[in-house]
Design a protein around this motif. Structure first.
Motif, PDB file in Angstrom:
ATOM      1  N   LYS A  21       0.699  -1.139   0.391  1.00  0.00           N
ATOM      2  CA  LYS A  21      -0.231  -0.308  -0.126  1.00  0.00           C
ATOM      3  C   LYS A  21       0.855   1.425  -0.065  1.00  0.00           C
ATOM      4  O   LYS A  21       2.013   1.390   0.954  1.00  0.00           O
ATOM      5  CB  LYS A  21      -1.312  -0.200   1.446  1.00  0.00           C
ATOM      6  N   CYS A  22       0.786   2.500  -1.563  1.00  0.00           N
ATOM      7  CA  CYS A  22       1.716   2.683  -0.877  1.00  0.00           C
ATOM      8  C   CYS A  22       1.188   4.078  -0.251  1.00  0.00           C
ATOM      9  O   CYS A  22       0.170   4.078  -0.117  1.00  0.00           O
ATOM     10  CB  CYS A  22       0.996   3.970  -2.504  1.00  0.00           C
ATOM     11  N   THR A  23       2.236   4.919   0.175  1.00  0.00           N
ATOM     12  CA  THR A  23       1.938   6.063   1.494  1.00  0.00           C
ATOM     13  C   THR A  23       1.087   6.831   1.343  1.00  0.00           C
ATOM     14  O   THR A  23       1.365   7.734   1.775  1.00  0.00           O
ATOM     15  CB  THR A  23       3.038   6.118   2.624  1.00  0.00           C
ATOM     16  N   HIS A  24       1.031   7.175  -0.034  1.00  0.00           N
ATOM     17  CA  HIS A  24       0.624   8.781  -0.493  1.00  0.00           C
ATOM     18  C   HIS A  24      -0.546   8.045  -0.859  1.00  0.00           C
ATOM     19  O   HIS A  24      -1.485   9.348   0.260  1.00  0.00           O
ATOM     20  CB  HIS A  24       1.423   9.013  -2.523  1.00  0.00           C
ATOM     21  N   LEU A  25      -1.477   7.561  -1.073  1.00  0.00           N
ATOM     22  CA  LEU A  25      -2.946   7.453  -1.551  1.00  0.00           C
ATOM     23  C   LEU A  25      -3.193   6.769  -1.487  1.00  0.00           C
ATOM     24  O   LEU A  25      -4.593   6.155  -1.825  1.00  0.00           O
ATOM     25  CB  LEU A  25      -3.510   8.313  -2.619  1.00  0.00           C
ATOM     26  N   GLY A  26      -2.567   5.540  -1.566  1.00  0.00           N
ATOM     27  CA  GLY A  26      -2.807   3.698  -0.627  1.00  0.00           C
ATOM     28  C   GLY A  26      -2.921   2.944  -1.663  1.00  0.00           C
ATOM     29  O   GLY A  26      -3.689   2.019  -1.966  1.00  0.00           O
ATOM     30  N   CYS A  27      -2.437   3.132  -3.192  1.00  0.00           N
ATOM     31  CA  CYS A  27      -2.609   2.377  -4.379  1.00  0.00           C
ATOM     32  C   CYS A  27      -1.401   0.846  -3.826  1.00  0.00           C
ATOM     33  O   CYS A  27      -1.320   1.711  -3.201  1.00  0.00           O
ATOM     34  CB  CYS A  27      -2.248   3.118  -5.438  1.00  0.00           C
ATOM     35  N   SER A  28      -1.469  -0.157  -5.142  1.00  0.00           N
ATOM     36  CA  SER A  28      -0.894  -0.698  -5.057  1.00  0.00           C
ATOM     37  C   SER A  28       0.144  -0.723  -5.851  1.00  0.00           C
ATOM     38  O   SER A  28       0.946  -0.274  -6.711  1.00  0.00           O
ATOM     39  CB  SER A  28      -1.081  -1.952  -5.361  1.00  0.00           C
ATOM     40  N   LEU A  75       7.280   0.909  -7.567  1.00  0.00           N
ATOM     41  CA  LEU A  75       6.988   1.867  -8.306  1.00  0.00           C
ATOM     42  C   LEU A  75       5.496   1.771  -8.136  1.00  0.00           C
ATOM     43  O   LEU A  75       4.909   0.983  -7.758  1.00  0.00           O
ATOM     44  CB  LEU A  75       7.248   1.618  -9.410  1.00  0.00           C
ATOM     45  N   CYS A  76       4.911   3.581  -7.710  1.00  0.00           N
ATOM     46  CA  CYS A  76       3.112   3.104  -7.589  1.00  0.00           C
ATOM     47  C   CYS A  76       3.383   3.870  -8.645  1.00  0.00           C
ATOM     48  O   CYS A  76       3.455   4.884  -9.091  1.00  0.00           O
ATOM     49  CB  CYS A  76       3.433   4.220  -6.443  1.00  0.00           C
ATOM     50  N   PRO A  77       2.195   2.294  -9.292  1.00  0.00           N
ATOM     51  CA  PRO A  77       1.773   3.974 -11.293  1.00  0.00           C
ATOM     52  C   PRO A  77       0.631   4.384 -11.098  1.00  0.00           C
ATOM     53  O   PRO A  77       0.000   5.141 -11.858  1.00  0.00           O
ATOM     54  CB  PRO A  77       0.754   2.405 -11.610  1.00  0.00           C
ATOM     55  N   CYS A  78       0.046   5.374  -8.834  1.00  0.00           N
ATOM     56  CA  CYS A  78      -0.951   6.231  -9.344  1.00  0.00           C
ATOM     57  C   CYS A  78      -0.177   7.525  -9.732  1.00  0.00           C
ATOM     58  O   CYS A  78      -0.500   8.419 -10.976  1.00  0.00           O
ATOM     59  CB  CYS A  78      -1.379   6.027  -8.092  1.00  0.00           C
ATOM     60  N   HIS A  79       0.895   8.381  -9.228  1.00  0.00           N
ATOM     61  CA  HIS A  79       0.954   9.205  -9.302  1.00  0.00           C
ATOM     62  C   HIS A  79       2.951   9.460  -9.313  1.00  0.00           C
ATOM     63  O   HIS A  79       3.168  10.136  -8.974  1.00  0.00           O
ATOM     64  CB  HIS A  79       1.028  10.332  -8.118  1.00  0.00           C
ATOM     65  N   GLY A  80       3.244   8.149  -9.052  1.00  0.00           N
ATOM     66  CA  GLY A  80       5.119   7.735  -9.882  1.00  0.00           C
ATOM     67  C   GLY A  80       5.681   7.952  -8.624  1.00  0.00           C
ATOM     68  O   GLY A  80       7.333   7.882  -8.866  1.00  0.00           O
ATOM     69  N   SER A  81       5.542   7.823  -7.291  1.00  0.00           N
ATOM     70  CA  SER A  81       5.974   7.579  -6.234  1.00  0.00           C
ATOM     71  C   SER A  81       7.240   6.348  -6.372  1.00  0.00           C
ATOM     72  O   SER A  81       6.650   5.022  -6.336  1.00  0.00           O
ATOM     73  CB  SER A  81       4.933   7.013  -4.948  1.00  0.00           C
ATOM     74  N   GLU A  82       8.952   6.519  -5.927  1.00  0.00           N
ATOM     75  CA  GLU A  82       9.371   4.939  -6.273  1.00  0.00           C
ATOM     76  C   GLU A  82      10.097   4.642  -4.859  1.00  0.00           C
ATOM     77  O   GLU A  82       9.994   5.823  -4.195  1.00  0.00           O
ATOM     78  CB  GLU A  82      10.414   5.403  -6.798  1.00  0.00           C
ATOM     79  N   PRO A 134       9.199  11.024  -5.105  1.00  0.00           N
ATOM     80  CA  PRO A 134       7.861  11.982  -4.508  1.00  0.00           C
ATOM     81  C   PRO A 134       6.825  11.391  -5.319  1.00  0.00           C
ATOM     82  O   PRO A 134       6.623  11.184  -6.414  1.00  0.00           O
ATOM     83  CB  PRO A 134       8.012  13.746  -3.791  1.00  0.00           C
ATOM     84  N   PRO A 135       5.126  12.187  -5.573  1.00  0.00           N
ATOM     85  CA  PRO A 135       5.090  12.948  -4.249  1.00  0.00           C
ATOM     86  C   PRO A 135       4.698  12.040  -2.532  1.00  0.00           C
ATOM     87  O   PRO A 135       4.733  12.433  -1.212  1.00  0.00           O
ATOM     88  CB  PRO A 135       3.692  12.666  -4.331  1.00  0.00           C
ATOM     89  N   ALA A 136       4.794  10.277  -2.415  1.00  0.00           N
ATOM     90  CA  ALA A 136       4.813   9.602  -0.793  1.00  0.00           C
ATOM     91  C   ALA A 136       6.260   9.906  -0.623  1.00  0.00           C
ATOM     92  O   ALA A 136       7.689  10.240  -1.207  1.00  0.00           O
ATOM     93  CB  ALA A 136       5.415   8.073  -1.297  1.00  0.00           C
TER      94      ALA A 136
HETATM   95 FE1  FES Z   1       1.366   5.932  -4.654  1.00  0.00          FE
HETATM   96 FE2  FES Z   1      -0.042   8.860  -5.152  1.00  0.00          FE
HETATM   97  S1  FES Z   1      -1.030   6.653  -4.563  1.00  0.00           S
HETATM   98  S2  FES Z   1       1.425   7.417  -5.755  1.00  0.00           S
END
Ligand code: FES
Length: 146
Positions: A72-79, A88-95, A105-107
Protein backbone atom coordinates in the motif's frame (compact mmCIF):
# COMPACT_ATOMS: atom_id res chain seq x y z
CA UNK A 1 -42.43 4.53 33.50
CA UNK A 2 -40.36 2.52 35.95
CA UNK A 3 -40.52 -0.51 33.65
CA UNK A 4 -39.42 1.58 30.70
CA UNK A 5 -36.43 2.80 32.68
CA UNK A 6 -35.46 -0.73 33.59
CA UNK A 7 -35.69 -1.76 29.95
CA UNK A 8 -33.30 1.04 29.05
CA UNK A 9 -30.89 0.04 31.81
CA UNK A 10 -30.90 -3.59 30.68
CA UNK A 11 -30.41 -2.62 27.02
CA UNK A 12 -27.51 -0.32 27.93
CA UNK A 13 -25.88 -3.07 29.98
CA UNK A 14 -26.31 -5.57 27.16
CA UNK A 15 -24.83 -3.13 24.68
CA UNK A 16 -21.89 -2.40 26.96
CA UNK A 17 -21.24 -6.09 27.49
CA UNK A 18 -21.39 -6.75 23.74
CA UNK A 19 -19.04 -3.85 23.10
CA UNK A 20 -16.43 -5.07 25.58
CA UNK A 21 -16.80 -8.62 24.36
CA UNK A 22 -16.33 -7.74 20.68
CA UNK A 23 -13.35 -5.50 21.50
CA UNK A 24 -11.73 -8.46 23.26
CA UNK A 25 -12.49 -10.72 20.28
CA UNK A 26 -10.84 -8.21 17.93
CA UNK A 27 -7.82 -7.99 20.19
CA UNK A 28 -7.55 -11.77 20.26
CA UNK A 29 -7.80 -12.06 16.48
CA UNK A 30 -5.21 -9.33 16.14
CA UNK A 31 -2.68 -11.19 18.23
CA UNK A 32 -3.16 -14.48 16.40
CA UNK A 33 -3.12 -13.38 12.78
CA UNK A 34 0.24 -14.89 11.86
CA UNK A 35 0.16 -16.00 8.22
CA UNK A 36 2.55 -18.75 7.17
CA UNK A 37 4.66 -17.53 4.27
CA UNK A 38 6.74 -20.62 3.54
CA UNK A 39 9.98 -22.44 4.30
CA UNK A 40 12.92 -20.25 5.19
CA UNK A 41 15.18 -22.19 2.80
CA UNK A 42 12.99 -21.31 -0.18
CA UNK A 43 13.77 -17.60 0.06
CA UNK A 44 17.17 -16.59 -1.24
CA UNK A 45 19.12 -13.47 -0.24
CA UNK A 46 18.99 -10.58 -2.70
CA UNK A 47 15.41 -11.25 -3.84
CA UNK A 48 11.96 -9.74 -3.44
CA UNK A 49 9.03 -12.17 -3.30
CA UNK A 50 5.48 -10.97 -4.01
CA UNK A 51 2.47 -12.18 -1.97
CA UNK A 52 -0.34 -10.79 -4.07
CA UNK A 53 -3.36 -11.94 -2.04
CA UNK A 54 -1.79 -10.99 1.27
CA UNK A 55 -0.69 -7.63 -0.17
CA UNK A 56 2.95 -7.60 0.85
CA UNK A 57 6.43 -8.24 -0.54
CA UNK A 58 9.01 -10.28 1.32
CA UNK A 59 12.30 -8.47 0.71
CA UNK A 60 15.28 -10.67 1.57
CA UNK A 61 18.45 -8.59 1.70
CA UNK A 62 21.93 -9.77 0.76
CA UNK A 63 22.86 -10.44 4.42
CA UNK A 64 19.70 -12.48 5.01
CA UNK A 65 17.78 -9.72 6.81
CA UNK A 66 14.08 -9.76 5.95
CA UNK A 67 11.36 -7.15 5.62
CA UNK A 68 7.67 -7.83 4.95
CA UNK A 69 6.76 -4.66 3.04
CA UNK A 70 3.14 -3.60 2.53
CA UNK A 71 2.06 -3.03 -1.08
CA UNK A 72 0.00 0.00 0.00
CA UNK A 73 1.55 3.24 -1.22
CA UNK A 74 1.92 5.76 1.59
CA UNK A 75 0.80 8.58 -0.71
CA UNK A 76 -2.86 7.71 -1.42
CA UNK A 77 -2.98 3.96 -1.00
CA UNK A 78 -2.54 2.45 -4.50
CA UNK A 79 -0.69 -0.88 -4.79
CA UNK A 80 3.00 -0.56 -5.55
CA UNK A 81 4.62 -2.82 -8.13
CA UNK A 82 7.98 -4.50 -7.82
CA UNK A 83 10.55 -3.07 -10.23
CA UNK A 84 14.21 -4.04 -10.58
CA UNK A 85 15.70 -2.39 -7.50
CA UNK A 86 12.55 -1.50 -5.57
CA UNK A 87 8.91 -0.54 -5.95
CA UNK A 88 6.95 1.81 -8.21
CA UNK A 89 3.49 3.23 -7.62
CA UNK A 90 1.53 3.40 -10.90
CA UNK A 91 -0.85 6.12 -9.64
CA UNK A 92 1.40 9.17 -9.21
CA UNK A 93 4.87 7.78 -9.77
CA UNK A 94 6.25 7.43 -6.25
CA UNK A 95 9.25 5.14 -6.09
CA UNK A 96 10.68 3.15 -3.18
CA UNK A 97 13.87 1.14 -2.77
CA UNK A 98 14.11 -2.50 -1.62
CA UNK A 99 13.88 -1.29 2.01
CA UNK A 100 10.62 0.49 1.21
CA UNK A 101 12.24 3.95 1.54
CA UNK A 102 10.98 6.75 -0.69
CA UNK A 103 13.33 7.52 -3.59
CA UNK A 104 10.82 9.56 -5.63
CA UNK A 105 7.91 11.69 -4.33
CA UNK A 106 5.01 12.48 -3.98
CA UNK A 107 5.07 9.85 -1.18
CA UNK A 108 7.00 11.16 1.82
CA UNK A 109 6.97 8.16 4.15
CA UNK A 110 8.46 4.67 3.78
CA UNK A 111 6.12 1.77 3.02
CA UNK A 112 4.65 0.09 6.10
CA UNK A 113 6.13 -3.21 7.25
CA UNK A 114 4.63 -6.23 9.02
CA UNK A 115 6.23 -8.09 11.94
CA UNK A 116 8.02 -11.32 10.94
CA UNK A 117 8.76 -14.38 13.07
CA UNK A 118 10.59 -17.58 12.26
CA UNK A 119 9.46 -20.81 13.85
CA UNK A 120 10.32 -24.40 12.97
CA UNK A 121 12.17 -23.33 9.81
CA UNK A 122 9.12 -21.43 8.53
CA UNK A 123 8.46 -17.72 8.09
CA UNK A 124 5.31 -16.12 9.49
CA UNK A 125 4.05 -12.57 8.95
CA UNK A 126 1.57 -10.78 11.21
CA UNK A 127 -0.79 -9.07 8.78
CA UNK A 128 -2.91 -7.63 11.57
CA UNK A 129 -0.22 -5.23 12.72
CA UNK A 130 1.23 -3.02 9.97
CA UNK A 131 4.04 -0.87 11.36
CA UNK A 132 4.21 2.74 10.19
CA UNK A 133 7.71 4.18 9.80
CA UNK A 134 9.28 7.32 8.49
CA UNK A 135 12.34 5.56 7.11
CA UNK A 136 14.24 2.28 7.12
CA UNK A 137 16.30 1.34 10.16
CA UNK A 138 18.38 -1.79 10.71
CA UNK A 139 16.33 -2.69 13.78
CA UNK A 140 13.37 -3.38 11.45
CA UNK A 141 15.11 -6.41 9.94
CA UNK A 142 14.37 -10.00 11.01
CA UNK A 143 17.15 -12.58 10.82
CA UNK A 144 16.88 -16.36 11.00
CA UNK A 145 19.72 -17.01 13.42
CA UNK A 146 20.04 -13.94 15.58
FE1 FES B 1 1.12 6.10 -4.86
FE2 FES B 1 0.01 8.47 -5.25
S1 FES B 1 -0.92 6.68 -4.49
S2 FES B 1 2.02 7.87 -5.69
Amino acid sequence: LEIALWVIVVLEATYLFYDIFSAKAKEKNGTTNWVEVGNLDDFKPGNVYPFVNEKFYLSVLEDGGMLAISTKCTHLGCSVEHKAEGFLCPCHGSEFDKYGMVTEPPATRALDIYPIKIKGGKIFVDLAHPVKRKKFEKSQLTYANR
